[in-house]
Design a protein around this motif. Structure first.
Motif, PDB file in Angstrom:
ATOM      1  N   ARG A   9       8.403 -27.856  -2.697  1.00  0.00           N
ATOM      2  CA  ARG A   9       6.998 -28.117  -2.409  1.00  0.00           C
ATOM      3  C   ARG A   9       6.168 -26.873  -2.660  1.00  0.00           C
ATOM      4  O   ARG A   9       6.622 -25.743  -2.543  1.00  0.00           O
ATOM      5  N   PHE A  10       4.919 -27.133  -3.034  1.00  0.00           N
ATOM      6  CA  PHE A  10       3.915 -26.084  -3.162  1.00  0.00           C
ATOM      7  C   PHE A  10       2.855 -26.433  -2.139  1.00  0.00           C
ATOM      8  O   PHE A  10       2.375 -27.563  -2.124  1.00  0.00           O
ATOM      9  N   ALA A  11       2.520 -25.473  -1.267  1.00  0.00           N
ATOM     10  CA  ALA A  11       1.717 -25.821  -0.085  1.00  0.00           C
ATOM     11  C   ALA A  11       0.473 -24.960   0.053  1.00  0.00           C
ATOM     12  O   ALA A  11       0.341 -24.175   0.989  1.00  0.00           O
ATOM     13  N   PRO A  12      -0.470 -25.093  -0.852  1.00  0.00           N
ATOM     14  CA  PRO A  12      -1.685 -24.269  -0.753  1.00  0.00           C
ATOM     15  C   PRO A  12      -2.637 -24.797   0.312  1.00  0.00           C
ATOM     16  O   PRO A  12      -2.654 -25.992   0.597  1.00  0.00           O
ATOM     17  N   SER A  13      -3.420 -23.902   0.884  1.00  0.00           N
ATOM     18  CA  SER A  13      -4.541 -24.369   1.708  1.00  0.00           C
ATOM     19  C   SER A  13      -5.723 -24.525   0.751  1.00  0.00           C
ATOM     20  O   SER A  13      -5.965 -23.651  -0.072  1.00  0.00           O
ATOM     21  N   PRO A  14      -6.441 -25.646   0.831  1.00  0.00           N
ATOM     22  CA  PRO A  14      -7.542 -25.858  -0.118  1.00  0.00           C
ATOM     23  C   PRO A  14      -8.792 -25.096   0.300  1.00  0.00           C
ATOM     24  O   PRO A  14      -9.819 -25.680   0.605  1.00  0.00           O
ATOM     25  N   LEU A  32      11.813 -25.329 -11.042  1.00  0.00           N
ATOM     26  CA  LEU A  32      13.151 -25.430 -10.439  1.00  0.00           C
ATOM     27  C   LEU A  32      13.443 -26.878 -10.045  1.00  0.00           C
ATOM     28  O   LEU A  32      14.571 -27.360 -10.190  1.00  0.00           O
ATOM     29  N   ALA A  33      12.412 -27.577  -9.563  1.00  0.00           N
ATOM     30  CA  ALA A  33      12.601 -28.989  -9.210  1.00  0.00           C
ATOM     31  C   ALA A  33      12.988 -29.789 -10.456  1.00  0.00           C
ATOM     32  O   ALA A  33      13.925 -30.583 -10.443  1.00  0.00           O
ATOM     33  N   ARG A  34      12.254 -29.530 -11.542  1.00  0.00           N
ATOM     34  CA  ARG A  34      12.533 -30.238 -12.787  1.00  0.00           C
ATOM     35  C   ARG A  34      13.949 -29.976 -13.275  1.00  0.00           C
ATOM     36  O   ARG A  34      14.660 -30.875 -13.684  1.00  0.00           O
ATOM     37  N   ARG A  35      14.318 -28.707 -13.224  1.00  0.00           N
ATOM     38  CA  ARG A  35      15.641 -28.332 -13.730  1.00  0.00           C
ATOM     39  C   ARG A  35      16.743 -28.982 -12.898  1.00  0.00           C
ATOM     40  O   ARG A  35      17.797 -29.324 -13.406  1.00  0.00           O
ATOM     41  N   ALA A  36      16.462 -29.168 -11.601  1.00  0.00           N
ATOM     42  CA  ALA A  36      17.468 -29.770 -10.718  1.00  0.00           C
ATOM     43  C   ALA A  36      17.375 -31.293 -10.717  1.00  0.00           C
ATOM     44  O   ALA A  36      18.116 -31.961 -10.004  1.00  0.00           O
ATOM     45  N   GLY A  37      16.438 -31.846 -11.501  1.00  0.00           N
ATOM     46  CA  GLY A  37      16.243 -33.295 -11.480  1.00  0.00           C
ATOM     47  C   GLY A  37      15.699 -33.742 -10.132  1.00  0.00           C
ATOM     48  O   GLY A  37      15.949 -34.863  -9.681  1.00  0.00           O
ATOM     49  N   GLY A  38      14.960 -32.858  -9.463  1.00  0.00           N
ATOM     50  CA  GLY A  38      14.476 -33.150  -8.112  1.00  0.00           C
ATOM     51  C   GLY A  38      13.009 -33.520  -8.081  1.00  0.00           C
ATOM     52  O   GLY A  38      12.442 -33.963  -9.080  1.00  0.00           O
ATOM     53  N   ILE A  39      12.407 -33.297  -6.922  1.00  0.00           N
ATOM     54  CA  ILE A  39      11.038 -33.735  -6.669  1.00  0.00           C
ATOM     55  C   ILE A  39      10.161 -32.515  -6.353  1.00  0.00           C
ATOM     56  O   ILE A  39      10.609 -31.581  -5.686  1.00  0.00           O
ATOM     57  N   PHE A  40       8.934 -32.578  -6.841  1.00  0.00           N
ATOM     58  CA  PHE A  40       7.967 -31.500  -6.598  1.00  0.00           C
ATOM     59  C   PHE A  40       6.789 -32.080  -5.819  1.00  0.00           C
ATOM     60  O   PHE A  40       6.071 -32.943  -6.315  1.00  0.00           O
ATOM     61  N   ILE A  41       6.633 -31.603  -4.589  1.00  0.00           N
ATOM     62  CA  ILE A  41       5.565 -32.113  -3.715  1.00  0.00           C
ATOM     63  C   ILE A  41       4.407 -31.116  -3.683  1.00  0.00           C
ATOM     64  O   ILE A  41       4.631 -29.908  -3.584  1.00  0.00           O
ATOM     65  N   LEU A  42       3.197 -31.641  -3.781  1.00  0.00           N
ATOM     66  CA  LEU A  42       2.009 -30.828  -3.520  1.00  0.00           C
ATOM     67  C   LEU A  42       1.548 -31.165  -2.107  1.00  0.00           C
ATOM     68  O   LEU A  42       1.241 -32.323  -1.814  1.00  0.00           O
ATOM     69  N   ARG A  43       1.585 -30.164  -1.257  1.00  0.00           N
ATOM     70  CA  ARG A  43       1.178 -30.395   0.136  1.00  0.00           C
ATOM     71  C   ARG A  43      -0.049 -29.547   0.436  1.00  0.00           C
ATOM     72  O   ARG A  43      -0.002 -28.327   0.289  1.00  0.00           O
ATOM     73  N   PRO A  71       2.199 -32.986  -9.570  1.00  0.00           N
ATOM     74  CA  PRO A  71       3.210 -33.225  -8.533  1.00  0.00           C
ATOM     75  C   PRO A  71       3.737 -34.660  -8.552  1.00  0.00           C
ATOM     76  O   PRO A  71       3.053 -35.580  -9.006  1.00  0.00           O
ATOM     77  N   ASP A  72       4.955 -34.827  -8.022  1.00  0.00           N
ATOM     78  CA  ASP A  72       5.521 -36.179  -7.888  1.00  0.00           C
ATOM     79  C   ASP A  72       4.964 -36.871  -6.656  1.00  0.00           C
ATOM     80  O   ASP A  72       5.035 -38.088  -6.523  1.00  0.00           O
ATOM     81  N   ARG A  73       4.454 -36.069  -5.746  1.00  0.00           N
ATOM     82  CA  ARG A  73       3.969 -36.636  -4.485  1.00  0.00           C
ATOM     83  C   ARG A  73       2.928 -35.677  -3.912  1.00  0.00           C
ATOM     84  O   ARG A  73       3.073 -34.465  -4.054  1.00  0.00           O
TER      85      ARG A  73
END
Ligand code: GLU
Length: 450
Positions: A9-14, A32-43, A71-73
């Motif tokens: 996850r990437f978790a910036p304050s807006p 890294l998420a892509r390389r692992a076939g995983g998920i990237f969340i924008l929080r 992001p995926d989510r």
């Protein structure tokens, strides 16, 4: 058994525009998420209602799209407040969250006295000794407490993906405030609750958060859940060494985009500066992902020089395949397809320079031929081969012009280039000629509109 899904996850304050240092964090997580076939969340860490803005949240999402890492989510902490309140209640019930009433001024005074006595300025837990009567008195005075997490005072250790083995004795830390007097949450509790709820397996963030990690690991244990892998990367600074500030708008992605920097160049620089990897252009994010190695990130802050970026932008454009830009060419109203792109990409400093070249090729122009060269150019027109043109046409034409005029080198090529493009320099004429077609080339050689 299949490996569990990797969740980053990437978790910036807006609260401002993303800068290249934030992009470093976002890209490391996304790649890294892509390389692992995983998920990237924008929080969006937007529990600070006074400073968070929807417009910044929208700009952040746009920046991630521009970088090529949508992001995926997407999650917003401001819509999850009851979930954090429930977690706080659980901590209270477990005796891990206690009310305290000290004002900032009182805390300052305590810290001053501790320092004067050579002690670390750690909160003394005076609030734990308050009696029922004290609490009742505060309540009648209308004083609401803030809430502190009671640390276990133990050694917390983790293997940091960048920094290696880390160890912190939480007795050396103040019990952190999780909930303010007005009931609003500071960053720590929502972050941990979300990491647990969203099944985050990997927390990659700036080293300004190293000091939060031991507290967060204790909080995870108190709420019950698995501890993610942590990695804290070094921070980027301005060339002067000054830290980047979102609030001050340093090196914002928006400004770099408006200056015409290539997203892939910005991505390569944001990820590779301050590592033992050479700063070189990449032709895709997948290629950049292959070069990410957390253990090769240096421990010292890294200076980011925007001057390096323009060179990297040009070098990136020179290697970009047509498929990578087809959409952008179309959006910019630039035709000519792959033939055009391969003809001009080596001459571009900025993507938008391609538009100038397309206009030179595609729009009728007049009077670019130097008048003193009229005879030479007319003679060159006479030997211009008929269509259809092939790969050999240009060579055959130049050989014929050479023969007829006796000219070579600059004296031969300069007037031709000026007549056809109006420019002293540019892509190979051999590549431009087929894009212009015989009628246009003839007209321009004759100094006519074409
Ligand atoms: N909102 C925090 C920040 O922008 C997130 C830190 C984290 O990744 O846990 O620094």
């Amino acid at each position: 058994m299949p490996a569990p899904l990797s969740v980053f996850r990437f978790a910036p304050s807006p609260t401002g525009l993303l800068h290249v240092g934030n992009a470093r964090t976002a890209l490391l997580n996304a790649l890294l998420a892509r390389r692992a076939g995983g998920i990237f969340i924008l929080r969006f860490d937007d529990t600070d209602a006074a400073r968070s803005r929807d417009s910044f949240a929208a700009a952040i999402a746009d920046d991630l799209d521009w970088l090529g890492i949508p992001p995926d989510r997407v999650e917003r902490q401001s819509s999850r407040l009851p979930i954090y309140a429930a977690a706080a209640e659980r901590l209270k019930a477990a005796g891990r969250l206690y009310p305290a009433y000290e004002t900032e001024a009182e805390l300052d005074l305590k810290r001053g006295l501790q320092r004067a006595r050579g002690l670390p300025p750690v909160y003394d837990r005076a609030a734990l000794s308050l009696t029922e009567a004290d609490h009742a008195r505060f309540a009648t005075e209308g004083r609401a407490p803030h809430w502190r997490f009671k640390l276990a005072h133990r050694t917390v250790a983790w293997d940091d993906g960048v920094r290696g083995r880390q160890q912190v004795d939480t007795a050396s830390l103040s019990d952190p405030v999780l909930v303010r007097e007005d009931g609003s949450f500071l960053y720590t509790l929502p972050s941990v609750v979300d990491d647990l709820d969203f099944g985050v397996t990997d927390v990659v963030r700036g080293e300004d958060h190293v000091t939060n990690t031991a507290v967060q690991i204790e909080l995870i244990a108190a709420l019950g859940g698995g501890v993610p892998r942590f990695a804290h990367h070094n921070l980027l600074t301005l060339p002067s060494g000054e830290g980047l500030s979102k609030r001050l708008g340093h090196l914002s992605l928006k400004a770099l985009r408006e200056a015409g920097e290539e997203p892939l160049a910005v991505a390569a620089a944001a990820v590779l500066v301050g590592t033992s990897e050479a700063l070189a252009p990449v032709e895709s994010l997948a290629a950049l992902a292959d070069r990410v190695d957390l253990s090769r990130i240096s421990r010292a802050p890294a200076r980011f020089d925007p001057a390096d970026l323009s060179t990297l932008t040009a070098r990136t454009l020179h290697m970009l395949p047509f498929e990578a830009v087809a959409r952008r060419l179309e959006d910019a109203g630039i035709g000519g397809g792959a033939v055009f792109w391969h003809a001009v990409r080596g001459n571009l400093g900025r993507f938008i320079d391609a538009k100038d070249w397309w206009e030179i090729i595609d729009t009728p122009r007049v009077g670019m031929a130097p008048p003193e060269e009229a005879d030479f150019l007319a003679a060159a027109a006479v030997v211009l081969p008929p269509e259809p043109w092939s790969a050999e046409t240009y060579g055959a034409w130049i050989a014929a012009v050479k023969d007829r005029s006796g000219r070579t080198g600059k004296g031969l090529f300069r007037p031709l280039r000026l007549a056809l493009t109006g420019q002293e320099k540019g892509p190979e004429l051999a590549a431009l000629l087929p894009l212009m077609g015989r009628r246009r080339v003839l007209a321009r050689l004759h100094g006519e509109t074409g």
